[in-house]
Scaffold this motif. Structure first.
Motif, PDB file in Angstrom:
ATOM      1  N   LEU A  49       1.010   6.745  -7.003  1.00 44.49           N
ATOM      2  CA  LEU A  49      -0.070   7.601  -7.239  1.00 44.49           C
ATOM      3  C   LEU A  49       0.057   8.910  -7.126  1.00 44.49           C
ATOM      4  O   LEU A  49      -0.463   9.906  -7.851  1.00 44.49           O
ATOM      5  CB  LEU A  49      -1.411   7.001  -6.216  1.00 44.49           C
ATOM      6  CG  LEU A  49      -2.155   5.790  -6.605  1.00 44.49           C
ATOM      7  CD1 LEU A  49      -3.002   5.183  -5.747  1.00 44.49           C
ATOM      8  CD2 LEU A  49      -2.768   5.614  -8.172  1.00 44.49           C
ATOM      9  N   ARG A  64      -9.025   0.380  -2.439  1.00 44.51           N
ATOM     10  CA  ARG A  64      -8.861   1.513  -1.504  1.00 44.51           C
ATOM     11  C   ARG A  64      -8.500   2.735  -1.885  1.00 44.51           C
ATOM     12  O   ARG A  64      -8.745   3.779  -1.451  1.00 44.51           O
ATOM     13  CB  ARG A  64      -8.276   1.133  -0.516  1.00 44.51           C
ATOM     14  CG  ARG A  64      -8.665  -0.268   0.491  1.00 44.51           C
ATOM     15  CD  ARG A  64      -8.208  -0.002   1.941  1.00 44.51           C
ATOM     16  NE  ARG A  64      -6.720  -0.451   2.080  1.00 44.51           N
ATOM     17  CZ  ARG A  64      -6.401  -1.776   2.324  1.00 44.51           C
ATOM     18  NH1 ARG A  64      -7.389  -2.769   2.359  1.00 44.51           N
ATOM     19  NH2 ARG A  64      -5.308  -2.112   2.221  1.00 44.51           N
ATOM     20  N   HIS A  65      -7.894   2.930  -3.403  1.00 48.37           N
ATOM     21  CA  HIS A  65      -7.285   3.968  -3.716  1.00 48.37           C
ATOM     22  C   HIS A  65      -7.874   4.456  -5.294  1.00 48.37           C
ATOM     23  O   HIS A  65      -7.331   5.556  -5.680  1.00 48.37           O
ATOM     24  CB  HIS A  65      -5.795   4.111  -3.777  1.00 48.37           C
ATOM     25  CG  HIS A  65      -5.173   3.692  -2.535  1.00 48.37           C
ATOM     26  ND1 HIS A  65      -5.041   4.851  -1.580  1.00 48.37           N
ATOM     27  CD2 HIS A  65      -4.849   2.768  -1.664  1.00 48.37           C
ATOM     28  CE1 HIS A  65      -4.721   4.247  -0.549  1.00 48.37           C
ATOM     29  NE2 HIS A  65      -4.451   3.079  -0.514  1.00 48.37           N
ATOM     30  N   THR A  66      -8.236   3.467  -6.070  1.00 46.92           N
ATOM     31  CA  THR A  66      -8.781   3.703  -7.510  1.00 46.92           C
ATOM     32  C   THR A  66     -10.122   2.916  -7.526  1.00 46.92           C
ATOM     33  O   THR A  66      -9.786   1.863  -7.357  1.00 46.92           O
ATOM     34  CB  THR A  66      -7.596   3.811  -8.344  1.00 46.92           C
ATOM     35  OG1 THR A  66      -8.210   3.719  -9.742  1.00 46.92           O
ATOM     36  CG2 THR A  66      -6.966   2.047  -8.384  1.00 46.92           C
ATOM     37  N   THR A 113       0.566   4.098  -3.060  1.00 49.24           N
ATOM     38  CA  THR A 113       0.128   5.444  -2.726  1.00 49.24           C
ATOM     39  C   THR A 113       1.363   6.375  -3.116  1.00 49.24           C
ATOM     40  O   THR A 113       1.354   7.335  -3.618  1.00 49.24           O
ATOM     41  CB  THR A 113      -0.116   5.941  -1.203  1.00 49.24           C
ATOM     42  OG1 THR A 113       0.950   5.351  -0.461  1.00 49.24           O
ATOM     43  CG2 THR A 113      -1.314   4.983  -1.097  1.00 49.24           C
ATOM     44  N   GLU A 122       0.836  -1.413  -0.025  1.00 51.71           N
ATOM     45  CA  GLU A 122       0.020   0.054   0.027  1.00 51.71           C
ATOM     46  C   GLU A 122       0.787   1.384   0.075  1.00 51.71           C
ATOM     47  O   GLU A 122       0.520   2.293  -0.675  1.00 51.71           O
ATOM     48  CB  GLU A 122      -0.910   0.114   1.366  1.00 51.71           C
ATOM     49  CG  GLU A 122      -1.946   1.079   1.032  1.00 51.71           C
ATOM     50  CD  GLU A 122      -3.411   0.732   1.889  1.00 51.71           C
ATOM     51  OE1 GLU A 122      -4.219   1.207   1.479  1.00 51.71           O
ATOM     52  OE2 GLU A 122      -3.202  -0.116   2.941  1.00 51.71           O
TER      53      GLU A 122
END
Length: 391
Positions: free
Chosen positions: A122, A155-157, A119, A115
């Motif tokens: 990203l 959780r992010h995209t 991140t 993770e």
């Protein structure tokens, strides 16, 4: 009630709406403004005609365009492959087998490490103007590792792709049929709830046409939409299979027959070109000019991954496409925004029109052409994602 903001004094605004401005595919509006309400675009047009708003941002004569839509990346991994890259630049050709190095590192990584890595990349992409990013699994190749990667990504995209069929898992290298059974059975059952898309690397050294069809049709039966790594390293069945299955995108498209080009031009399947891979492997460039002239829809993406294209920079890929793939600056910018949205079958990103998400990149330059004109220069001055300034 959400407040409204106008970004005004934009020298050149790319809307990707041909009914606006100069009526080109970019819908270029000069001396423009954009009004944001909440997370959406409420209005675009000439600055002098902008409605009153609660807040005002002066673009000071900069260019603005939709946030980049990076529709192909592989960010769920651990480690890097510096030594492999160094060796390849000294004369060793790229092959699909290098993926196994990353598989070993990814399996050994914790969820927290995966993770943190995701991140980081990203955030790196956002600083360079990317506001929508698709990413894939594919470096776990076990049911547990693939499903945990997808849970982290989700959780992010919103654009998450199950790529269990990246290569045959090392422990089943001598029994690829058994691995396909795993991918289309137990692994798919565990991964489908966390993904929107299913992908397969259809290539010599990975999966043949029949295996790729089995994987994609099984995924489609579970509600996942197909996309496909096609015709990267050699001529093959990938593009034709993508069109047959109405895949959203056939990605790479480096080695194409006339029949492949015609199939793409007469279908909804987008040809996603990934020039970072050719740059990083000294491979043959995709012929974007041939595809565009035939009428195919073309997207540009980074293919960010640790083995063959370790860049998160869409501006870099735009410069490569203009310099080495026969695209004009306008075509490259369209393909990196509206084209990427088409490759994800979305109309709420990649455009700056009322109702679309307020995803906007402001350049420290008077024109979008500077993305190719000034390669390697950090031109992104500000980024809004869903109406919130992030950079």
């Amino acid at each position: 009630m959400s407040s409204s903001t106008v970004i005004t004094n934009i020298a050149a605004l790319v809307t990707n709406d041909p009914s606006l401005g100069d009526h080109s595919p970019l819908g270029l509006v000069r001396d423009a403004a954009v009004v944001i309400e909440g997370d959406r675009v409420a209005w675009t047009g000439e600055s002098s005609k902008a409605p009153a708003t609660d807040n005002r941002v002066d673009a000071e004569g900069r260019a603005a365009l939709p946030g980049f839509v990076d529709s192909h990346s592989h960010l769920l991994f651990a480690g890097d492959r510096t030594e492999e890259f160094n060796a390849r630049m000294s004369g060793r050709p790229y092959s699909a087998g290098g993926i196994r190095t990353t598989v070993a590192a990814t399996r050994a990584a914790s969820d927290a490490e995966l993770e943190a890595s995701l991140t980081r990349y990203l955030a790196e992409a956002l600083r360079q103007g990317t506001t929508t990013l698709e990413t894939k699994s594919g470096y776990g190749l076990t049911t547990a590792d693939e499903s945990r990667a997808l849970r982290v990504a989700a959780r992010h995209t919103d654009e998450v792709t199950f790529l269990g069929a990246h290569i045959v898992a090392p422990e089943l290298a001598d029994d690829p049929a058994a691995y396909v059974d795993l991918v289309t059975g137990e692994m798919l059952d565990a991964c489908a709830p966390h993904a929107r898309w299913i992908d397969v690397f259809c290539e010599k050294g990975a999966f043949d046409g029949d295996q790729a069809r089995a994987v994609l049709t099984a995924g489609r039966a579970k509600g996942l939409r197909p996309r496909l790594h096609a015709n990267q390293l050699s001529y093959g069945p990938g593009v034709q299979l993508a069109v047959e299955l109405d895949a959203a995108s056939a990605d790479h498209c480096t080695h194409l027959t006339d029949a492949d080009v015609d199939a793409l031009a007469t279908s909804r399947t987008v040809a996603t070109l990934l020039p970072g891979a050719e740059f990083s492997t000294r491979a043959q460039w995709p012929d974007a000019r041939r595809l565009i002239d035939a009428g195919a829809t073309v997207a540009l993406s980074t293919d960010c991954n640790p083995g063959s294209s370790f860049t998160s920079s869409v501006p870099f890929c735009i410069a490569l496409a203009v310099r080495d793939m026969g695209m004009t600056p306008d075509e490259a910018v369209w393909s990196a925004t509206a084209g990427g949205a088409a490759a994800l079958r979305r109309d709420d990103v990649g455009r700056l029109v009322p109702g679309a998400y307020a995803d906007l990149t402001l350049l420290d330059a008077p024109s979008h052409v500077h993305l190719a004109y000034r390669p390697g220069v950090p031109l992104v001055a500000a980024v809004w994602r869903r109406g919130v300034r992030k950079v």
